[in-house]
Every structure is written in structure tokens, then in C-alpha cells.
Design a protein around this motif. Structure first.
Motif, PDB file in Angstrom:
ATOM      1  N   ASN A  29       0.923  -1.138  -0.172  1.00 17.63           N
ATOM      2  CA  ASN A  29       0.015  -0.040  -0.029  1.00 17.63           C
ATOM      3  C   ASN A  29       0.870   1.174  -0.008  1.00 17.63           C
ATOM      4  N   TYR A  30       1.110   1.834  -1.336  1.00 25.57           N
ATOM      5  CA  TYR A  30       1.798   3.063  -1.050  1.00 25.57           C
ATOM      6  C   TYR A  30       0.715   4.280  -0.993  1.00 25.57           C
ATOM      7  N   GLU A  31       1.119   5.015   0.204  1.00 28.79           N
ATOM      8  CA  GLU A  31       0.092   6.040   0.612  1.00 28.79           C
ATOM      9  C   GLU A  31       0.663   7.217   0.942  1.00 28.79           C
ATOM     10  N   GLU A  32       2.154   7.385   1.129  1.00 24.84           N
ATOM     11  CA  GLU A  32       2.930   8.327   1.644  1.00 24.84           C
ATOM     12  C   GLU A  32       2.945   9.741   0.780  1.00 24.84           C
ATOM     13  N   GLY A  33       2.407  10.733   1.328  1.00 21.50           N
ATOM     14  CA  GLY A  33       2.310  11.823   0.589  1.00 21.50           C
ATOM     15  C   GLY A  33       0.874  12.290   0.194  1.00 21.50           C
ATOM     16  N   ALA A  34      -0.144  11.372   0.663  1.00 21.43           N
ATOM     17  CA  ALA A  34      -1.527  11.573   0.213  1.00 21.43           C
ATOM     18  C   ALA A  34      -2.318  11.370   1.365  1.00 21.43           C
ATOM     19  N   GLU A  35      -1.695  11.326   2.606  1.00 18.65           N
ATOM     20  CA  GLU A  35      -2.615  11.094   3.779  1.00 18.65           C
ATOM     21  C   GLU A  35      -3.249  12.654   4.073  1.00 18.65           C
ATOM     22  N   ASN A  36      -4.073  12.446   5.282  1.00 14.89           N
ATOM     23  CA  ASN A  36      -4.714  13.666   5.749  1.00 14.89           C
ATOM     24  C   ASN A  36      -3.486  14.797   6.410  1.00 14.89           C
ATOM     25  N   ASN A  37      -3.514  15.930   5.785  1.00 20.42           N
ATOM     26  CA  ASN A  37      -2.601  16.834   6.086  1.00 20.42           C
ATOM     27  C   ASN A  37      -3.177  18.381   5.924  1.00 20.42           C
TER      28      ASN A  37
ATOM     29  N   ALA B 185      -1.907  -0.745  -9.032  1.00 19.24           N
ATOM     30  CA  ALA B 185      -3.592  -0.745  -9.111  1.00 19.24           C
ATOM     31  C   ALA B 185      -3.807   0.339  -8.152  1.00 19.24           C
ATOM     32  N   SER B 186      -5.049   1.009  -8.374  1.00 18.51           N
ATOM     33  CA  SER B 186      -5.371   2.218  -7.602  1.00 18.51           C
ATOM     34  C   SER B 186      -5.783   2.121  -6.142  1.00 18.51           C
ATOM     35  N   HIS B 187      -5.295   3.173  -5.308  1.00 25.77           N
ATOM     36  CA  HIS B 187      -5.729   3.002  -3.919  1.00 25.77           C
ATOM     37  C   HIS B 187      -6.613   4.501  -3.626  1.00 25.77           C
ATOM     38  N   GLY B 188      -7.174   4.907  -4.786  1.00 24.72           N
ATOM     39  CA  GLY B 188      -7.777   6.127  -4.530  1.00 24.72           C
ATOM     40  C   GLY B 188      -6.857   7.302  -5.220  1.00 24.72           C
ATOM     41  N   TYR B 189      -7.582   8.362  -5.081  1.00 22.47           N
ATOM     42  CA  TYR B 189      -6.828   9.825  -5.408  1.00 22.47           C
ATOM     43  C   TYR B 189      -6.201  10.344  -3.907  1.00 22.47           C
ATOM     44  N   ARG B 190      -6.746  10.186  -2.757  1.00 21.11           N
ATOM     45  CA  ARG B 190      -6.171  10.553  -1.539  1.00 21.11           C
ATOM     46  C   ARG B 190      -6.493   9.570  -0.807  1.00 21.11           C
ATOM     47  N   TRP B 191      -5.529   9.329   0.520  1.00 21.26           N
ATOM     48  CA  TRP B 191      -5.723   8.278   1.351  1.00 21.26           C
ATOM     49  C   TRP B 191      -6.311   8.878   2.455  1.00 21.26           C
ATOM     50  N   ILE B 192      -7.660   8.979   2.481  1.00 25.06           N
ATOM     51  CA  ILE B 192      -8.553   9.645   3.420  1.00 25.06           C
ATOM     52  C   ILE B 192      -9.794   8.769   3.424  1.00 25.06           C
ATOM     53  N   ASP B 193     -10.617   9.075   4.545  1.00 20.85           N
ATOM     54  CA  ASP B 193     -11.832   8.243   4.844  1.00 20.85           C
ATOM     55  C   ASP B 193     -12.999   8.762   3.798  1.00 20.85           C
ATOM     56  N   HIS B 194     -13.291   7.665   3.128  1.00 19.54           N
ATOM     57  CA  HIS B 194     -14.596   8.025   2.334  1.00 19.54           C
ATOM     58  C   HIS B 194     -16.041   7.630   2.820  1.00 19.54           C
ATOM     59  N   HIS B 195     -16.001   7.086   4.078  1.00 20.54           N
ATOM     60  CA  HIS B 195     -17.174   7.130   4.564  1.00 20.54           C
ATOM     61  C   HIS B 195     -18.282   8.243   4.766  1.00 20.54           C
ATOM     62  N   GLY B 196     -19.306   8.190   4.156  1.00 17.41           N
ATOM     63  CA  GLY B 196     -20.300   9.484   4.180  1.00 17.41           C
ATOM     64  C   GLY B 196     -19.778  10.525   3.006  1.00 17.41           C
ATOM     65  N   MET B 197     -19.022  10.250   2.302  1.00 16.34           N
ATOM     66  CA  MET B 197     -18.722  11.305   1.198  1.00 16.34           C
ATOM     67  C   MET B 197     -19.842  11.404   0.394  1.00 16.34           C
ATOM     68  N   ALA B 198     -20.076  12.356  -0.059  1.00 17.16           N
ATOM     69  CA  ALA B 198     -21.263  12.908  -1.311  1.00 17.16           C
ATOM     70  C   ALA B 198     -20.904  12.143  -2.370  1.00 17.16           C
ATOM     71  N   GLU B 199     -21.852  11.510  -3.024  1.00 12.10           N
ATOM     72  CA  GLU B 199     -21.895  10.560  -4.283  1.00 12.10           C
ATOM     73  C   GLU B 199     -21.097  11.272  -5.310  1.00 12.10           C
ATOM     74  N   ALA B 200     -21.519  12.670  -5.508  1.00  8.87           N
ATOM     75  CA  ALA B 200     -20.910  13.204  -6.404  1.00  8.87           C
ATOM     76  C   ALA B 200     -19.475  13.832  -6.289  1.00  8.87           C
TER      77      ALA B 200
END
Length: 302
Positions: A34-42, A124-139
Motif C-alpha cells: 500500500n503506497y500512501e505516503e504523501g496523500a494522507e490527511n494533512n 493498481a489504484s488506492h484512490g486519489y487521496r488516502w482519506i476516509d470516504h465514509h459518508g462522502m457525497a456521491e458526486a
């Protein structure tokens, strides 16, 4: 109770399909970084607070409106040091790897991306940002998926074919199915074999991932507090699946993080496990895309 229940509690039941892994393998083994460094919450990324997950501090309390420099430096260790330790070991042993790369993180380290590609690792993709998507608006999540594919393609030269978000929303699987370009999702822990799931009006292939055979448990309770129990758990998981694989082969995947297992005190356990796996015959070392294409060819959607 309602007759309509949105969960499948049965799966393959008592008669799972024989996966017919290449070469008659008794087990398929997928190593994931999992390559996440530099995309975490900040707050540097426009977030309200600092990162709190998967650090040496356990669940660190996020700092609202402030940078958390000790946490930041732990993430920096992952991309500066841990990644290269993992890269050297896996390439020296000719072990294929799936990278779950967060698009923003990949964009911050072109040399690491080049090394992944030189080794023929799947990115492969681990998303655009490494953040929690729970509750994120669909759009908003749909826009994140668009930006994911765009930036990932720009950084690596090709769009991602696999997708794993981890901190997903209830819409994630449907949205990536609607996007249409992902050959598989790994956002499930529900099985030991791939399966098809209807989502977004399509049949989406799901390759189950792992939360127990995962180095994130070095930062959680209950978890591993040093390398030896991690090795023992990996070894025992492999040995049980290998034994069962004489009749019913399965998939084992191992989740890794550069800033966690890339530390020397944990890395030795991973090295011993790789040697343990390579000491067995009839093992298919594979990437996620290899599993996806094998399964699609052998077991196409109904």
C-alpha cells in the motif's frame, strides 16, 4: 424480517469452485504494498486536520488545523527508506507485487514509480487521496474517481485496472463499476476466492483482500508488537491454506505498508516468510491483475 437482504451470507458454501490456478498450484499468493505516503490527511493538502492512522503512535489524535510533524516524518520514512528496502528484497527474490498506489502519493515520488515499473509490478489504484470516504457525497466521490484515473494515468503512463480504497463508502463499488475501466475491485474481506457481484448495472469482479494478514496490525490492538508473531501468523496462514489446497486451492494475500514493515525490526519477519513460501512447490506468486484475468477467463460472469 424482510425478504430483501443486501448481504450474501452464503457465498460458495460447501462446494467452492476449484480455481484451476496456473501450473496446478495449491495456493495463489499475492503480496500487496500500500503506497500512501504523501496523500494522507494533512493541512498542506487542504484537510482540516492531521493524519491519525497507521503510525508508530497507534491511533494518534489528529491535530485540528495544525501539522503533526512526528506523524508526517513517519510517513516520509515509508517513501524515503521503507519502500526501497521492500523493493530490493522482492526484486532480488523475483517476487511479483501489486502496489495499491494512491494517485497523489505516486505523483510525489516519480523514482519509486519508475522502480515499480522496472520490476513489472502492477500499480493498481488506492484512490486519489488516502482519506476516509465514509459518508462522502456521491458526486464528490465520483469526481475523486475521475481524478484518480486521470492522475494515475499521467504518472504511470496507463490507467489503473485494479481498485482498492480500504476506507470506502457505501457507493464505492457501484461507482467504480459504473466507471467501467476497472477489471477488479479488492474492497472486500468476505472470501478466499474471487467472486462476481452486481454493481452499477454490471458484473464487477471482486478479489477478496486481507485485514488479518496485514502489517497494519503492528499499529492496532489486538495486533503484532514485534516481528516474530507476525511471521508466525503469516506462516500458519500459508501452511493451512497450502494443506487445504491439495483439494481446494485458495488465494492468500499479504497487505504491507512501506512505513510499517519497512522498519528493520519487522522486515526480518517478512524476509523469513518469503523464504518459507519459496521453499514450497506448487505455489503461484501473482499480482491482482493476474488473478483477475485468470478468473475472468476460467469463470466469466453468468
Amino acid at each position: 424480517m424482510s425478504d430483501i437482504y443486501p448481504r450474501d451470507m452464503v457465498g460458495y458454501g460447501r462446494n467452492p469452485p476449484h480455481p484451476e490456478w496456473p501450473g496446478g498450484a495449491r495456493i495463489a499468493v499475492q503480496f500487496v504494498i500500500n503506497y500512501e505516503e504523501g496523500a494522507e490527511n494533512n493541512i498542506l493538502h487542504g484537510d482540516a486536520a492531521s493524519e491519525s492512522l497507521l503510525t508508530e503512535f497507534g491511533f494518534a489524535m489528529p491535530r485540528q488545523g495544525e501539522r503533526y510533524l512526528p506523524v508526517e516524518s513517519q510517513y516520509e520514512y515509508g517513501s524515503r527508506v521503507g519502500f526501497w528496502r521492500l523493493h530490493r528484497m522482492f526484486t532480488a527474490n523475483a517476487v511479483p507485487v501489486t502496489v495499491f498506489g494512491v494517485a497523489m502519493a505516486l505523483s510525489r515520488n516519480p523514482d519509486a514509480v519508475a522502480a515499480m515499473q522496472e520490476a513489472d509490478w502492477e500499480i493498481a489504484s488506492h484512490g486519489y487521496r488516502w482519506i476516509d470516504h465514509h459518508g462522502m457525497a456521491e458526486a464528490e466521490e465520483r469526481e475523486h474517481i475521475r481524478k484518480t484515473v486521470e492522475l494515475h494515468s499521467e504518472v504511470t503512463g496507463a490507467r489503473p485496472l485494479g481498485h482498492f480504497l480500504g476506507r470506502r463508502s457505501e457507493n464505492t463499488l457501484r461507482l467504480i463499476a459504473e466507471e467501467g475501466g476497472f477489471e477488479y475491485s479488492q474492497d472486500s474481506y468476505a472470501d478466499e476466492l474471487p467472486y462476481w457481484l452486481e454493481a452499477g448495472g454490471k458484473q464487477q469482479l471482486v478479489i477478496p483482500y486481507t485485514a488479518d494478514i496485514n502489517d497494519h496490525r503492528f499499529t492496532t490492538t489486538p495486533g503484532f508488537n514485534w516481528g516474530e508473531p507476525f511471521y508466525a501468523y503469516l506462516r500458519d496462514s500459508f501452511d493451512v491454506l497450502y494443506e487445504e489446497g491439495a483439494e481446494a486451492p485458495r488465494l492468500m494475500n499479504i497487505g504491507l505498508h512501506c512505513r510499517l514493515v519497512g522498519r528493520p525490526g519487522r522486515f526480518g519477519a517478512l524476509k523469513r516468510f518469503v523464504a518459507h513460501v519459496q521453499g514450497h512447490d506448487d505455489v503461484w506468486l501473482c499480482r491482482g491483475i493476474d488473478v483477475a484475468r485468470h478468473w475472468t477467463a476460467k469463470f466469466p460472469p453468468a
